[in-house]
Write a protein that holds these residues in place. Structure first.
Motif, PDB file in Angstrom:
ATOM      1  N   ALA A   9       0.817  -1.221   0.000  1.00 50.77           N
ATOM      2  CA  ALA A   9       0.000   0.000   0.000  1.00 50.77           C
ATOM      3  C   ALA A   9       0.847   1.266   0.000  1.00 50.77           C
ATOM      4  O   ALA A   9       0.407   2.317  -0.490  1.00 50.77           O
ATOM      5  CB  ALA A   9      -0.942  -0.003   1.205  1.00 50.77           C
ATOM      6  N   VAL A  10       2.061   1.189   0.558  1.00 52.21           N
ATOM      7  CA  VAL A  10       2.895   2.395   0.667  1.00 52.21           C
ATOM      8  C   VAL A  10       4.172   2.319  -0.169  1.00 52.21           C
ATOM      9  O   VAL A  10       4.843   3.337  -0.358  1.00 52.21           O
ATOM     10  CB  VAL A  10       3.271   2.655   2.144  1.00 52.21           C
ATOM     11  CG1 VAL A  10       2.035   2.896   2.989  1.00 52.21           C
ATOM     12  CG2 VAL A  10       4.093   1.505   2.722  1.00 52.21           C
ATOM     13  N   LEU A  11       4.511   1.137  -0.669  1.00 52.24           N
ATOM     14  CA  LEU A  11       5.784   0.974  -1.371  1.00 52.24           C
ATOM     15  C   LEU A  11       5.940   1.919  -2.566  1.00 52.24           C
ATOM     16  O   LEU A  11       6.987   2.565  -2.706  1.00 52.24           O
ATOM     17  CB  LEU A  11       5.962  -0.483  -1.800  1.00 52.24           C
ATOM     18  CG  LEU A  11       7.311  -0.845  -2.429  1.00 52.24           C
ATOM     19  CD1 LEU A  11       8.458  -0.478  -1.503  1.00 52.24           C
ATOM     20  CD2 LEU A  11       7.361  -2.332  -2.774  1.00 52.24           C
ATOM     21  N   PRO A  12       4.929   2.063  -3.445  1.00 52.65           N
ATOM     22  CA  PRO A  12       5.098   2.998  -4.568  1.00 52.65           C
ATOM     23  C   PRO A  12       5.330   4.442  -4.118  1.00 52.65           C
ATOM     24  O   PRO A  12       6.114   5.174  -4.736  1.00 52.65           O
ATOM     25  CB  PRO A  12       3.780   2.860  -5.344  1.00 52.65           C
ATOM     26  CG  PRO A  12       3.229   1.529  -4.949  1.00 52.65           C
ATOM     27  CD  PRO A  12       3.648   1.339  -3.529  1.00 52.65           C
ATOM     28  N   LEU A  13       4.673   4.833  -3.033  1.00 55.78           N
ATOM     29  CA  LEU A  13       4.836   6.199  -2.521  1.00 55.78           C
ATOM     30  C   LEU A  13       6.246   6.418  -1.982  1.00 55.78           C
ATOM     31  O   LEU A  13       6.844   7.483  -2.176  1.00 55.78           O
ATOM     32  CB  LEU A  13       3.804   6.472  -1.419  1.00 55.78           C
ATOM     33  CG  LEU A  13       2.330   6.442  -1.844  1.00 55.78           C
ATOM     34  CD1 LEU A  13       1.424   6.533  -0.624  1.00 55.78           C
ATOM     35  CD2 LEU A  13       2.043   7.573  -2.817  1.00 55.78           C
ATOM     36  N   ILE A  14       6.782   5.406  -1.307  1.00 52.44           N
ATOM     37  CA  ILE A  14       8.129   5.527  -0.747  1.00 52.44           C
ATOM     38  C   ILE A  14       9.172   5.486  -1.859  1.00 52.44           C
ATOM     39  O   ILE A  14      10.170   6.215  -1.815  1.00 52.44           O
ATOM     40  CB  ILE A  14       8.366   4.413   0.297  1.00 52.44           C
ATOM     41  CG1 ILE A  14       7.426   4.628   1.484  1.00 52.44           C
ATOM     42  CG2 ILE A  14       9.820   4.408   0.757  1.00 52.44           C
ATOM     43  CD1 ILE A  14       7.510   3.568   2.537  1.00 52.44           C
ATOM     44  N   GLU A  15       8.951   4.653  -2.877  1.00 44.11           N
ATOM     45  CA  GLU A  15       9.854   4.653  -4.037  1.00 44.11           C
ATOM     46  C   GLU A  15       9.919   6.044  -4.655  1.00 44.11           C
ATOM     47  O   GLU A  15      11.000   6.534  -5.023  1.00 44.11           O
ATOM     48  CB  GLU A  15       9.362   3.658  -5.086  1.00 44.11           C
ATOM     49  CG  GLU A  15       9.579   2.200  -4.727  1.00 44.11           C
ATOM     50  CD  GLU A  15       9.107   1.293  -5.851  1.00 44.11           C
ATOM     51  OE1 GLU A  15       9.574   1.478  -6.995  1.00 44.11           O
ATOM     52  OE2 GLU A  15       8.265   0.421  -5.601  1.00 44.11           O
TER      53      GLU A  15
END
Length: 371
Positions: A171-177
């Motif tokens: 859920a958050v991985l793309p945002l952190i990338e």
């Protein structure tokens, strides 16, 4: 846990500072007691006690009062923030305050920046990454990661790098990338730290972004580069052959560090970035083991590291120890082995017990003459 407690203690003075106009005669109304006064009074009362039984009795009274306050529908977010700080102190003393966990999450969800900061801090101290209540924080983290406010993004990345449910990483991985490309170095650094946490708890979920780790290693900010070394040390421990091509980059970074090219902010007792040196030496040791070609790339910088670490201080002894360990781990070179042996001799002959121990530990790692 010790690093969390240290961060808490360093944050508390700022969190407890009374706003202008509060206190007796101020905007808060006559006789209103500031959060710092309440916590200070609690601390003074506890330190004045003479037995554990008295402490338990006092803390239970405090927790009963706090439970009634946080459960009251009229409690404002500002008062909730003050209660959270006192709950943090009670938890640090070893007394469970589970009734406050859900309110810490609500404070992180609903409060202004200062209140949200206290809420996130409380959540990171109260909960573990498998706690069922942590799922309630996911939407708040996602929202803050998408915020245009730098402080909100920073707080969200901090809590993600400390505790986050494994099953919610997608859920958050793309945002952190995406934050790896942020214009502010503190956001890029915190994003790398969050990805390191993900790598530790769910390595398969970050396999596809190894190229972005390489970009972080070459980041223009030394702090971002240093954060990426945690990931690389872990990955190289598991598969050193897959990262042999980065040996030149690690050697170049170590040369710059040893040569004092980094900001003085990284220095410790006039020693340039000692913890960074130690990490790089460990990485080079893993890469050069049983590999003559790779080891040859690092001979010069190891020689320079041995020569420069001459200040009589515990941190330079740590660097020398790691340097000796690296020299003994990689494919051997006679000149370096001789210098490493001299370092061991200085350790063993030192009147300091700790250095004698380092000498004995280093000597036990020395290669056999037949090798």
């Amino acid at each position: 846990m010790s690093d969390v407690v240290e961060r808490t203690l360093s944050a508390l003075p700022g969190l407890l500072a009374a706003r202008p106009g509060t206190g007796p005669g101020g905007a808060g109304g006559p006789g209103r007691v500031s959060a710092s006064s309440r916590l200070g009074s609690l601390i003074r009362s506890i330190t004045a006690l003479t037995s554990k039984h008295e402490e338990e009795k006092l803390i239970q009274q405090e927790l009963t009062s706090l439970k009634a306050t946080v459960s009251a529908p009229t409690t404002t977010l500002r008062l909730m923030k003050e209660c959270m700080v006192r709950l943090i102190y009670c938890e640090m003393l070893g007394y469970e305050s589970s009734f406050g966990y859900i309110h810490a999450i609500k404070l992180a969800q609903q409060g202004n920046l200062l209140e949200k900061r206290v809420g996130y801090l409380a959540v990171s101290l109260f909960l573990h990454e498998n706690h069922e209540l942590l799922l309630l924080l996911v939407n708040t983290v996602v929202k803050d990661l998408q915020s245009t406010n730098l402080v909100e993004v920073s707080m969200a990345l901090t809590v993600v790098s400390q505790i986050f449910p494994r099953e919610m990483i997608p859920a958050v991985l793309p945002l952190i990338e995406d934050k790896l490309q942020h214009s502010k170095e503190i956001i890029r650094r915190k994003a790398v730290q969050a990805l390191y946490k993900f790598y530790l708890i769910a390595p398969n979920q970050v396999q596809h972004i190894h190229d972005k780790f390489r970009k972080a290693l070459c980041d223009r900010d030394a702090g971002v580069m240093a954060a990426s070394l945690h990931i690389y040390l872990q990955m190289i421990k598991e598969n050193s052959s897959g990262y042999k091509d980065l040996t030149g980059s690690f050697v170049t970074i170590l040369k710059q560090v040893v040569g004092g090219k980094l900001s003085a902010d990284f220095n410790y007792h006039s020693v340039p970035a000692p913890w960074l040196q130690i990490q790089l030496l460990r990485i080079l040791g893993l890469l050069g083991k049983d590999d003559p070609r790779t080891s040859e790339l690092m001979y010069d910088v190891l020689d320079e590291s041995l020569r420069r670490a001459e200040i009589n201080h515990n941190i330079t002894y740590a660097i020398l120890f790691e340097c000796v360990q690296t020299v003994y781990t990689i494919y051997p070179k006679s000149e370096l082995l001789e210098k490493a042996a001299k370092c061991i001799g200085k350790f063993v002959l030192s009147p300091k017990i700790n250095l004698k121990y380092l000498g004995s530990q280093s000597g036990s790692s020395a290669p056999d003459d037949n090798n």
